[in-house]
Design an enzyme around this catalytic site. Structure first.
Site: not given
Ligand code: NAD
Length: 256
Positions: A10, A56, A83, A134, A147
């Protein structure tokens, strides 16, 4: 010490991209992995020390191929950052099985598959894994039946792996971010919800992507060499706080 190699899933944007950049600043090389190929290309273009791999994480064959490419390019793996994640917030009645599987296949299956595929290399390097869970894994809320459950499973999987891999010197930890302003958060949080979050967060703000990246890179460093099986909430104190924070803030303002 030889150059250390991290896989960040990610990595095309958000927390994964910030983590990639911080690894590079600390002289690591990074395999940037994402299923969004165009965005991944743009993100990795001006980042020397990286390779980008379209994958993926929920597809076993793609994960195997991704790990083979990393080993063919760099010859070793020192850290895996699980991630990649997706969020769909719906009430139970609207969470159909397709939504459930979409969430579980990336957020949980992806962590399992990437971990299993990298284990031989991580045993060799005595490396580290950091899973991104999370705050939704720790505190239940509405709309997070899939989630929140997927992320709670990631916290437990972290402990399972830490116990099993400790004998090999492989450390496994987990970071649980509070709200971070990324595209994922913007898709599921309205401005009202973001304000309500601030009210419940002792530090009264969202995390930056850098806040999360700092914890991840620390947990992969030699400074964390005796830390394994842990869940670190990087959440401004959200998990620690009880009820009534806005009212307490207001009454404190009256007495100071
Ligand atoms: P984001 O959507 O900005 O980035 C996520 C990335 O993961 C994207 O580039 C997407 O294309 C990629 N992705 C999704 N599914 C995929 C797959 N099956 N294979 C390969 N790549 C894949 O999200 P973010 O906010 O940077 O989140 C990153 C992590 O942090 C996630 O696991 C999310 O659940 C966790 N998180 C985020 C938050 C928040 O508030 N943003 C809070 C708690 C946890």
């Amino acid at each position: 010490m030889s150059i250390r190699i991290a896989i960040v899933t990610g990595a095309a944007r958000g927390i994964g991209l910030a983590t990639t950049k911080l690894f590079l600043e600390n002289d690591w090389r990074v395999a940037m992995v994402d299923r969004d190929e165009p965005e991944l290309q743009v993100a990795s273009e001006n980042l020397p020390g990286t390779i980008s791999i379209h994958c993926d994480v929920s597809v076993p064959e793609m994960v195997q191929e991704m790990v083979s490419t990393v080993l063919a390019t760099f010859g070793r793996i020192d850290a895996l950052i699980n991630n990649a994640g997706v969020a769909v917030f719906e009430p139970l009645e609207k969470t159909d099985f397709d939504i459930w599987r979409t969430i579980m296949s990336t957020n949980l299956d992806g962590v399992f598959l990437c971990t299993q595929a990298t284990i031989p290399a991580l045993k060799e390097s005595q490396g580290a894994i950091v899973n991104i869970a999370s705050i939704s894994a720790l505190r239940a809320s509405t709309l997070r039946v899939a989630y929140g459950t997927s992320k709670a499973a990631v916290v437990h999987l972290t402990k399972q792996l830490a116990i099993e891999l400790g004998d090999y010197g492989v450390r496994v930890n987990c970071v649980s971010p509070g709200p971070v302003k990324t595209r994922l958060a913007e898709a599921v949080h309205s401005p009202e919800i973001i304000k309500a979050y601030y009210d419940g967060i002792p530090l009264n703000r969202s995390a930056t992507e850098q806040d999360i990246a700092e914890a991840v890179v620390f947990l992969c460093s030699t400074k964390a060499s005796y830390i394994t099986g842990q869940m670190l909430a990087v959440d401004g104190g959200f998990d620690a706080s009880g009820i009534g924070l806005p009212a307490l803030r207001a009454s404190r303002a009256r007495f100071t």
